[in-house]
Design an enzyme around this catalytic site. Structure first.
Site, PDB file in Angstrom:
ATOM      1  N   HIS A  88      12.939  12.218  -3.650  1.00 42.10           N
ATOM      2  CA  HIS A  88      12.067  12.987  -3.044  1.00 42.10           C
ATOM      3  C   HIS A  88      11.464  14.187  -3.877  1.00 42.10           C
ATOM      4  O   HIS A  88      10.573  14.628  -4.297  1.00 42.10           O
ATOM      5  CB  HIS A  88      12.183  13.288  -1.476  1.00 42.10           C
ATOM      6  CG  HIS A  88      11.138  14.131  -1.076  1.00 42.10           C
ATOM      7  ND1 HIS A  88      10.171  13.622  -0.250  1.00 42.10           N
ATOM      8  CD2 HIS A  88      11.160  15.717  -1.017  1.00 42.10           C
ATOM      9  CE1 HIS A  88       9.355  14.675   0.142  1.00 42.10           C
ATOM     10  NE2 HIS A  88       9.644  16.065  -0.116  1.00 42.10           N
ATOM     11  N   GLU A  89      12.651  14.951  -4.076  1.00 41.96           N
ATOM     12  CA  GLU A  89      12.463  16.200  -4.750  1.00 41.96           C
ATOM     13  C   GLU A  89      12.094  15.831  -6.230  1.00 41.96           C
ATOM     14  O   GLU A  89      11.486  16.533  -7.087  1.00 41.96           O
ATOM     15  CB  GLU A  89      13.670  17.055  -4.448  1.00 41.96           C
ATOM     16  CG  GLU A  89      14.341  17.432  -3.457  1.00 41.96           C
ATOM     17  CD  GLU A  89      13.051  18.250  -2.521  1.00 41.96           C
ATOM     18  OE1 GLU A  89      12.246  18.904  -3.203  1.00 41.96           O
ATOM     19  OE2 GLU A  89      13.146  17.999  -1.423  1.00 41.96           O
ATOM     20  N   HIS A 143       8.403  15.419  -6.647  1.00 42.44           N
ATOM     21  CA  HIS A 143       7.572  16.680  -6.800  1.00 42.44           C
ATOM     22  C   HIS A 143       7.641  17.187  -8.049  1.00 42.44           C
ATOM     23  O   HIS A 143       6.613  17.579  -8.660  1.00 42.44           O
ATOM     24  CB  HIS A 143       8.297  17.871  -5.866  1.00 42.44           C
ATOM     25  CG  HIS A 143       7.955  17.600  -4.378  1.00 42.44           C
ATOM     26  ND1 HIS A 143       6.776  17.502  -3.963  1.00 42.44           N
ATOM     27  CD2 HIS A 143       8.802  17.617  -3.163  1.00 42.44           C
ATOM     28  CE1 HIS A 143       6.764  17.526  -2.501  1.00 42.44           C
ATOM     29  NE2 HIS A 143       7.912  17.333  -2.109  1.00 42.44           N
ATOM     30  N   GLU A 164       3.707  16.086   0.370  1.00 42.31           N
ATOM     31  CA  GLU A 164       4.835  15.572   0.954  1.00 42.31           C
ATOM     32  C   GLU A 164       4.834  14.184   1.227  1.00 42.31           C
ATOM     33  O   GLU A 164       6.048  13.354   0.973  1.00 42.31           O
ATOM     34  CB  GLU A 164       5.087  16.298   2.218  1.00 42.31           C
ATOM     35  CG  GLU A 164       5.635  17.635   2.183  1.00 42.31           C
ATOM     36  CD  GLU A 164       6.837  17.951   1.384  1.00 42.31           C
ATOM     37  OE1 GLU A 164       7.847  17.113   1.667  1.00 42.31           O
ATOM     38  OE2 GLU A 164       6.576  18.763   0.492  1.00 42.31           O
TER      39      GLU A 164
END
Length: 305
Positions: free
Chosen positions: A146-147, A150, A224
């Protein structure tokens, strides 16, 4: 992701400082050069430059600020978990076609994670000790994915551009309204009320920045969902869902005050007004969106363009 709240606070602090400096040296007198009328063209150009500078200074300070929050940077793995952590970040970096970020651990009981940095190839990924303790390896890998998404998506740069545009309008309207209040309400027809306009303008910059922040928060919430899908592509859809469910289970835990704006596990808000100022969608909606999505794993040799 380096969460939006701290970025906004940093930006407001920077633009307020710039405002004070430019006012003290007389540079902001551009809007008084036509008597009591505003030179709108010159003012808009000034505000655009001013807004973008404040936003990108905040962007380039983001990783520096994060490192001064008690984060341990892993330069050489010292245990089995750190070796695994580094190997996963390296694997995801290769898949995404980006340079391996700096890797850190934040000592905090709250299960959380974030990424920050001005550039895709100059970033920082951090996990909290609470997250490491409360999740299994598959779930932790999904959070890392997830990070990393980003970072790969360039979310912070896009945010800086949006923030810069918002800043420009904030400055413009702050100048126009301060001018009106000073000249019409306080009858300062000659522009002599330096401190009147100065304090009114500073107040309006902060006020309009807060008023405009839902635009930034909306962008954050949309990103997100995209980062969740990216984490699912890197670590598996079910692992990403399980990671979000684990965060939902432990959502009562909190980060230190200075880190609240950064974390992956911000629960979002149910109240309509508060939703406008929430950096994250509710975890339940994120889980639901993942369950409904068709996720295709990224190939090992994927190269980003």
């Amino acid at each position: 992701m380096a969460r939006i709240g701290l970025f906004l606070i940093t930006t407001i602090a920077i633009i307020s400082t710039i405002s004070i400096v430019l006012t003290l040296i007389g540079f902001t007198g551009v809007y008084e050069q036509n008597g009591i009328d505003l030179d709108y063209n010159s003012l808009m150009i000034l505000c655009l430059v001013w807004g973008m500078v404040g936003s990108f200074v905040a962007l380039y300070m983001s990783k520096w600020i994060a490192k001064r929050m008690g984060i341990h940077i892993i330069k050489q793995p010292s245990n089995e978990f750190e070796k695994w952590y580094v190997s996963i970040v390296e694997k995801h970096s290769k898949i995404l076609g980006i340079k391996t970020p700096e890797i850190g651990i934040l000592k905090s009981d709250a299960p959380n994670a974030f990424a920050t940095g001005a550039l895709r190839n100059s970033s920082l990924v951090v996990l909290s000790t609470g997250l490491v303790k409360k999740m299994n390896r598959n779930e932790v890998e999904a959070v890392i994915g997830h990070e990393m998404s980003h970072v790969s998506n360039g979310d912070m740069v896009t945010l800086a551009l949006i923030q810069g545009i918002v800043n420009s309008f904030v400055f413009f309207f702050a100048f126009v309204v301060a001018h009106f209040i000073s000249r019409v309400i306080f009858r300062d027809s000659r522009g002599g009320g330096f401190w009147i306009q100065f304090f009114i303008r500073q107040f309006l910059i902060v006020f309009f920045s807060i008023l405009a922040s839902p635009i930034i928060f909306w962008f954050s919430r949309r990103r997100e969902f995209r980062a969740d899908f990216g984490g699912a592509q890197l670590a598996g859809k079910q692992n990403m869902i399980l990671a979000l469910e684990a965060l939902q289970k432990h959502s009562a835990a909190k980060l230190p005050d200075q880190m609240v704006a950064f974390g992956i596990s911000n629960r979002g808000q149910k109240n309509t007004w508060r939703k406008l100022f929430s950096t994250h969608p509710p975890l339940g909606k994120r889980i639901e969106a993942l369950r409904d999505a068709e996720i295709v794993a990224l190939p090992e040799q994927h190269q980003s363009t």
